[in-house]
Write a protein that holds these residues in place. Structure first.
Motif, PDB file in Angstrom:
ATOM      1  N   LEU A  76       0.831  -1.198   0.000  1.00  0.00           N
ATOM      2  CA  LEU A  76       0.000   0.000   0.000  1.00  0.00           C
ATOM      3  C   LEU A  76       0.872   1.257   0.000  1.00  0.00           C
ATOM      4  O   LEU A  76       1.969   1.271   0.565  1.00  0.00           O
ATOM      5  CB  LEU A  76      -0.940  -0.001   1.208  1.00  0.00           C
ATOM      6  N   SER A  79       3.086   3.575   3.194  1.00  0.00           N
ATOM      7  CA  SER A  79       3.043   2.724   4.388  1.00  0.00           C
ATOM      8  C   SER A  79       4.445   2.285   4.778  1.00  0.00           C
ATOM      9  O   SER A  79       5.342   2.202   3.945  1.00  0.00           O
ATOM     10  CB  SER A  79       2.175   1.490   4.130  1.00  0.00           C
ATOM     11  N   PHE A  93       1.011   4.920   8.251  1.00  0.00           N
ATOM     12  CA  PHE A  93       0.582   5.412   6.945  1.00  0.00           C
ATOM     13  C   PHE A  93       0.681   6.930   6.997  1.00  0.00           C
ATOM     14  O   PHE A  93       0.114   7.549   7.909  1.00  0.00           O
ATOM     15  CB  PHE A  93      -0.854   4.983   6.637  1.00  0.00           C
ATOM     16  N   SER A  95       0.037  10.631   5.184  1.00  0.00           N
ATOM     17  CA  SER A  95      -0.739  11.290   4.131  1.00  0.00           C
ATOM     18  C   SER A  95       0.203  12.079   3.220  1.00  0.00           C
ATOM     19  O   SER A  95       1.215  12.621   3.670  1.00  0.00           O
ATOM     20  CB  SER A  95      -1.805  12.208   4.732  1.00  0.00           C
ATOM     21  N   ASP A 102      -1.015   8.022  10.446  1.00  0.00           N
ATOM     22  CA  ASP A 102      -1.998   7.143  11.073  1.00  0.00           C
ATOM     23  C   ASP A 102      -1.274   5.880  11.502  1.00  0.00           C
ATOM     24  O   ASP A 102      -0.435   5.358  10.761  1.00  0.00           O
ATOM     25  CB  ASP A 102      -3.113   6.761  10.099  1.00  0.00           C
ATOM     26  N   SER A 122      -6.812   1.203  13.977  1.00  0.00           N
ATOM     27  CA  SER A 122      -6.252   2.179  13.051  1.00  0.00           C
ATOM     28  C   SER A 122      -6.710   3.552  13.490  1.00  0.00           C
ATOM     29  O   SER A 122      -7.917   3.803  13.591  1.00  0.00           O
ATOM     30  CB  SER A 122      -6.720   1.894  11.618  1.00  0.00           C
ATOM     31  N   VAL A 133     -11.110   7.754   6.718  1.00  0.00           N
ATOM     32  CA  VAL A 133      -9.925   7.186   6.074  1.00  0.00           C
ATOM     33  C   VAL A 133      -9.460   5.911   6.772  1.00  0.00           C
ATOM     34  O   VAL A 133      -9.128   4.924   6.112  1.00  0.00           O
ATOM     35  CB  VAL A 133      -8.784   8.231   6.005  1.00  0.00           C
ATOM     36  N   ASN A 134      -9.434   5.901   8.100  1.00  0.00           N
ATOM     37  CA  ASN A 134      -8.940   4.721   8.820  1.00  0.00           C
ATOM     38  C   ASN A 134      -9.843   3.516   8.611  1.00  0.00           C
ATOM     39  O   ASN A 134      -9.366   2.411   8.371  1.00  0.00           O
ATOM     40  CB  ASN A 134      -8.774   5.031  10.308  1.00  0.00           C
ATOM     41  N   GLU A 136     -11.870   2.979   6.031  1.00  0.00           N
ATOM     42  CA  GLU A 136     -11.736   2.562   4.630  1.00  0.00           C
ATOM     43  C   GLU A 136     -10.413   1.839   4.383  1.00  0.00           C
ATOM     44  O   GLU A 136     -10.358   0.874   3.628  1.00  0.00           O
ATOM     45  CB  GLU A 136     -11.877   3.773   3.710  1.00  0.00           C
ATOM     46  N   ARG A 137      -9.338   2.273   5.048  1.00  0.00           N
ATOM     47  CA  ARG A 137      -8.042   1.606   4.889  1.00  0.00           C
ATOM     48  C   ARG A 137      -8.127   0.161   5.388  1.00  0.00           C
ATOM     49  O   ARG A 137      -7.659  -0.767   4.720  1.00  0.00           O
ATOM     50  CB  ARG A 137      -6.962   2.352   5.661  1.00  0.00           C
ATOM     51  N   THR A 140     -10.067  -1.950   2.990  1.00  0.00           N
ATOM     52  CA  THR A 140      -9.225  -2.252   1.820  1.00  0.00           C
ATOM     53  C   THR A 140      -8.271  -3.394   2.145  1.00  0.00           C
ATOM     54  O   THR A 140      -8.099  -4.321   1.348  1.00  0.00           O
ATOM     55  CB  THR A 140      -8.441  -0.993   1.387  1.00  0.00           C
ATOM     56  N   ILE A 141      -7.642  -3.325   3.308  1.00  0.00           N
ATOM     57  CA  ILE A 141      -6.722  -4.399   3.715  1.00  0.00           C
ATOM     58  C   ILE A 141      -7.487  -5.708   3.863  1.00  0.00           C
ATOM     59  O   ILE A 141      -7.022  -6.764   3.425  1.00  0.00           O
ATOM     60  CB  ILE A 141      -5.994  -4.017   5.027  1.00  0.00           C
TER      61      ILE A 141
END
Length: 156
Positions: A76, A79, A93, A95, A102, A122, A133-134, A136-137, A140-141
């Motif tokens: 990702l 990261s 992570f 930005s 994060d 997260s 964002v956290n 959604e991350r 995604t993972i």
């Protein structure tokens, strides 16, 4: 707001995002650190609905699953895995625009069941809202991990 005030305010935000040290995280009493009372964090151990996120539960050996999680995180953008222990992984992570960090944690507790539970936290180091964002991350993972696990089990 005049230009000087805007420049000072923007500089303050940028420097604050870059200067914050890593919080004291990890596993304590069999759980990940609870989220602060801000909507910029998710945690699979949380009793609070706004912070709760489901853990990942998957069949497989803990060490192989941990390796897969580390591989996914490393793929990702922005990261960096910072801690890997027997039953724990932490990553940062960053930005692109402001350099805010994060912290993402994965905890693999010992269980007697066939499945391996991956507990997750997260959270943003600074600010109040993270615009989801956290969450959604982590989703995604989760999707990448499930795809990897499905393709791995099909090839067996």
């Amino acid at each position: 707001m005049n230009k000087l005030t805007q420049v000072v305010f923007t500089s303050f935000i940028l420097l604050t995002g870059c200067a914050v040290k890593a919080p004291n995280l990890g596993v304590e009493n069999g759980q990940l650190t609870q989220c602060p009372d801000k909507p910029n964090c998710v945690n699979s151990f949380s009793n609070n609905e706004k912070h709760y996120i489901k853990p990942i539960i998957i069949n497989g050996k803990r060490l192989e699953i941990k390796k897969d999680i580390v591989d996914i995180v490393n793929q990702l953008k922005n990261s960096k895995v910072t801690v890997t222990e027997n039953n724990y992984v932490r990553a940062e992570f960053t930005s692109k625009v402001f350099g805010f960090v994060d912290d993402v944690e994965f905890y693999f507790p010992e269980t007697k069941s066939k499945g391996t539970s991956i507990h997750i936290r997260s959270g943003s180091r600074v600010g109040y809202s993270d615009f989801n964002v956290n969450r959604e991350r982590i989703e995604t993972i989760r999707l990448k991990f499930e795809k990897l696990n499905l393709s791995g089990s099909e090839s067996m």
